[in-house]
Design a protein around this motif. Sequence first.
Motif, PDB file in Angstrom:
ATOM      1  N   LEU A 266       0.109  25.777   5.217  1.00  0.00           N
ATOM      2  CA  LEU A 266       1.018  26.683   5.907  1.00  0.00           C
ATOM      3  C   LEU A 266       1.734  25.973   7.049  1.00  0.00           C
ATOM      4  N   GLU A 267       1.048  24.978   7.632  1.00  0.00           N
ATOM      5  CA  GLU A 267       1.651  24.167   8.693  1.00  0.00           C
ATOM      6  C   GLU A 267       2.728  23.243   8.114  1.00  0.00           C
ATOM      7  N   LEU A 268       2.374  22.477   7.086  1.00  0.00           N
ATOM      8  CA  LEU A 268       3.302  21.493   6.530  1.00  0.00           C
ATOM      9  C   LEU A 268       4.423  22.151   5.715  1.00  0.00           C
ATOM     10  N   TRP A 269       4.129  23.267   5.044  1.00  0.00           N
ATOM     11  CA  TRP A 269       5.161  23.946   4.269  1.00  0.00           C
ATOM     12  C   TRP A 269       6.236  24.545   5.170  1.00  0.00           C
ATOM     13  N   TYR A 270       5.874  24.768   6.407  1.00  0.00           N
ATOM     14  CA  TYR A 270       6.845  25.272   7.372  1.00  0.00           C
ATOM     15  C   TYR A 270       8.024  24.301   7.465  1.00  0.00           C
ATOM     16  N   TYR A 271       7.708  23.005   7.550  1.00  0.00           N
ATOM     17  CA  TYR A 271       8.762  21.994   7.598  1.00  0.00           C
ATOM     18  C   TYR A 271       9.472  21.878   6.259  1.00  0.00           C
ATOM     19  N   THR A 272       8.727  22.081   5.176  1.00  0.00           N
ATOM     20  CA  THR A 272       9.342  22.082   3.851  1.00  0.00           C
ATOM     21  C   THR A 272      10.359  23.214   3.736  1.00  0.00           C
ATOM     22  N   ALA A 273       9.984  24.393   4.228  1.00  0.00           N
ATOM     23  CA  ALA A 273      10.885  25.541   4.182  1.00  0.00           C
ATOM     24  C   ALA A 273      12.153  25.287   4.995  1.00  0.00           C
ATOM     25  N   VAL A 274      11.993  24.576   6.115  1.00  0.00           N
ATOM     26  CA  VAL A 274      13.167  24.241   6.927  1.00  0.00           C
ATOM     27  C   VAL A 274      14.125  23.355   6.142  1.00  0.00           C
ATOM     28  N   ILE A 275      13.586  22.332   5.437  1.00  0.00           N
ATOM     29  CA  ILE A 275      14.426  21.451   4.615  1.00  0.00           C
ATOM     30  C   ILE A 275      15.154  22.253   3.532  1.00  0.00           C
ATOM     31  N   LEU A 276      14.435  23.185   2.891  1.00  0.00           N
ATOM     32  CA  LEU A 276      15.048  23.990   1.840  1.00  0.00           C
ATOM     33  C   LEU A 276      16.150  24.887   2.392  1.00  0.00           C
ATOM     34  N   MET A 277      15.928  25.450   3.581  1.00  0.00           N
ATOM     35  CA  MET A 277      16.947  26.301   4.206  1.00  0.00           C
ATOM     36  C   MET A 277      18.191  25.482   4.548  1.00  0.00           C
ATOM     37  N   VAL A 278      17.975  24.272   5.029  1.00  0.00           N
ATOM     38  CA  VAL A 278      19.110  23.394   5.340  1.00  0.00           C
ATOM     39  C   VAL A 278      19.857  23.027   4.062  1.00  0.00           C
ATOM     40  N   GLY A 279      19.116  22.861   2.957  1.00  0.00           N
ATOM     41  CA  GLY A 279      19.746  22.533   1.681  1.00  0.00           C
ATOM     42  C   GLY A 279      20.673  23.614   1.174  1.00  0.00           C
ATOM     43  N   GLY A 280      20.531  24.824   1.703  1.00  0.00           N
ATOM     44  CA  GLY A 280      21.400  25.930   1.308  1.00  0.00           C
ATOM     45  C   GLY A 280      22.658  26.044   2.149  1.00  0.00           C
ATOM     46  N   LEU A 281      22.827  25.157   3.137  1.00  0.00           N
ATOM     47  CA  LEU A 281      24.015  25.176   3.985  1.00  0.00           C
ATOM     48  C   LEU A 281      25.191  24.514   3.277  1.00  0.00           C
ATOM     49  N   ASN A 283      27.936  21.626   2.636  1.00  0.00           N
ATOM     50  CA  ASN A 283      27.808  20.161   2.679  1.00  0.00           C
ATOM     51  C   ASN A 283      26.331  19.763   2.800  1.00  0.00           C
ATOM     52  N   PRO A 284      25.502  20.121   1.812  1.00  0.00           N
ATOM     53  CA  PRO A 284      24.058  19.946   1.951  1.00  0.00           C
ATOM     54  C   PRO A 284      23.600  18.498   2.067  1.00  0.00           C
ATOM     55  N   ALA A 285      24.288  17.560   1.424  1.00  0.00           N
ATOM     56  CA  ALA A 285      23.832  16.162   1.487  1.00  0.00           C
ATOM     57  C   ALA A 285      23.826  15.656   2.923  1.00  0.00           C
ATOM     58  N   ILE A 286      24.898  15.945   3.683  1.00  0.00           N
ATOM     59  CA  ILE A 286      24.969  15.496   5.069  1.00  0.00           C
ATOM     60  C   ILE A 286      23.920  16.217   5.917  1.00  0.00           C
ATOM     61  N   ALA A 287      23.807  17.540   5.735  1.00  0.00           N
ATOM     62  CA  ALA A 287      22.849  18.325   6.522  1.00  0.00           C
ATOM     63  C   ALA A 287      21.411  17.916   6.235  1.00  0.00           C
ATOM     64  N   VAL A 288      21.089  17.723   4.950  1.00  0.00           N
ATOM     65  CA  VAL A 288      19.728  17.324   4.573  1.00  0.00           C
ATOM     66  C   VAL A 288      19.419  15.927   5.104  1.00  0.00           C
ATOM     67  N   ASP A 289      20.391  15.003   4.998  1.00  0.00           N
ATOM     68  CA  ASP A 289      20.182  13.648   5.516  1.00  0.00           C
ATOM     69  C   ASP A 289      19.891  13.682   7.012  1.00  0.00           C
ATOM     70  N   ALA A 290      20.688  14.450   7.755  1.00  0.00           N
ATOM     71  CA  ALA A 290      20.542  14.499   9.216  1.00  0.00           C
ATOM     72  C   ALA A 290      19.189  15.060   9.633  1.00  0.00           C
ATOM     73  N   ILE A 291      18.824  16.194   9.057  1.00  0.00           N
ATOM     74  CA  ILE A 291      17.568  16.822   9.479  1.00  0.00           C
ATOM     75  C   ILE A 291      16.369  16.048   8.934  1.00  0.00           C
ATOM     76  N   SER A 292      16.538  15.362   7.786  1.00  0.00           N
ATOM     77  CA  SER A 292      15.446  14.556   7.237  1.00  0.00           C
ATOM     78  C   SER A 292      15.169  13.338   8.113  1.00  0.00           C
ATOM     79  N   ILE A 293      16.229  12.741   8.664  1.00  0.00           N
ATOM     80  CA  ILE A 293      16.039  11.623   9.589  1.00  0.00           C
ATOM     81  C   ILE A 293      15.240  12.080  10.805  1.00  0.00           C
ATOM     82  N   CYS A 294      15.618  13.230  11.362  1.00  0.00           N
ATOM     83  CA  CYS A 294      14.887  13.778  12.514  1.00  0.00           C
ATOM     84  C   CYS A 294      13.450  14.113  12.140  1.00  0.00           C
ATOM     85  N   MET A 295      13.263  14.675  10.939  1.00  0.00           N
ATOM     86  CA  MET A 295      11.920  15.024  10.484  1.00  0.00           C
ATOM     87  C   MET A 295      11.061  13.772  10.337  1.00  0.00           C
TER      88      MET A 295
END
Length: 472
Positions: A266-281, A283-295
């Motif tokens: 439940l702790e780690l999936w929280y971050y997974t859910a954030v990545i998935l939510m960003v993927g729905g924005l 221009n997802p490639a740029i958004a996913v790359d940016a937040i994945s670098i921070c992650m």
Amino acid sequence: MEEKSPEARRQVAELDLEGEKITEKCWDESKKMWQIAAPAMLTAVTQFSIGFVTAAFVGHLGDVELAAVSIVQNVIEGFVYGVMLGMGSALETLCGQAVGAGQFNMLGIYLQRSWIITIVTALFLAPFYVFSSPLLKLLRQDKNISDLAGKYCRWVIPQLFAYALNFPIQKFLQSQSKVWVMTVFSILSLGIHVLLNWVLITKLGNGLLGAAIAGNISWWILVFAQIVYVVSGYFPDAWTGFSLLAFRSLTGFLKLSLASAVMLCLELWYYTAVILMVGGLQNPAIAVDAISICMNLQLWTLMIALGFNAAVSVRVSNELGAGRPKAAKFSIVVTVLTSATFGVLFTVVILVTKNDFPKLFTTKPLVLGKTSKLGYFLAATIFLNSIQPVLHGVAVGAGWQFLVAFINTGCYYVVGLPIGALLGYVFKLSAKGIWVGMLVGGLLQTVVLLFIVIRTNWNKEVKLKTSYSQSF
């Protein structure tokens, strides 16, 4: 100048003596903590850096390739990693308390029981790797990214079974404060991994397939080395060979393993859910790359906190098993304060370098700019995560996995994610809004856990843990 009375001088002397005793206690506890935390940190950082290095090499192949590997690491492997680490954490509770009680003969049995459970679990998790591409599309991820991620995910299936063996061995060694050898093995594996990535990706041009092969080889070198170390006679009291006793009491062991897995997942999936939510924005490639670098950076600093997590878990379980509640409570205070100090340091570093750290992963101007704007949110998350994992370590050492699972559900999934979705999608704050929701959930969970730790009756915990461990 008025001369002090004998009674006043006596009181001052007593205060000085008491201060010296507290300082001495803090120093002694710090030494015990660092004996576990330092190698545990190095181990966690180096093992996490296997994925970190992979992302760094793949990031120079292209935006889609980096997004694909990032989704696999943060969604599929993040899910599996959480399950396996959680299942192994049951061993952390039981082995730690067994060491405190002097029952070393049970450690090898516990390890074998954990291996049985984690290997069977890996078999059930394998379909997530095989069918990752349609699963990611079902979660509304970009088609091109999902297809490439699916190929890479199938190539790294051997790592799934490496996780199954690795985490129980880690907990077996940590409970006995025998972690330096594990650290050396991890560092050597990381060095081999860097070399393999350079040869397979940079020199031979094997792309994602080369990255997958490098990861598989590196993880299995690490696991094989640890197994050889455990069974080669270095633990005469704890490891006496394979035994049929490992198949007894599997039901009770499975319940604690599942509770541990749910808590951490439940702790780690929280971050997974954030990545998935960003993927729905957009221009997802740029958004996913940016937040994945921070992650990636956030998770790298989290590995430091996980060193303190391991230390406090071992210290609390050992002291509760030995019937010393005051020592358990004191170790919590020292570890939380030490970890928070590191959190402040890392927070300052991120704030100072927010325009520079994205260059480690990419040279694309759009990704660099998007990542830099997330620097303040990353810094806040890093500070929060310097305290939160330590409290999780207390929970594992004390055997509170069921309770923390409920807390995680409420703080993360009832509060954090809905706020993130509202800010990200409705108020159009994009990745920033989603990250704010993540911060709110994490802050709430930390406050709740602090309240529970402060209000706990540790004398009562000693009695409960004594009767609980006897059931295994």
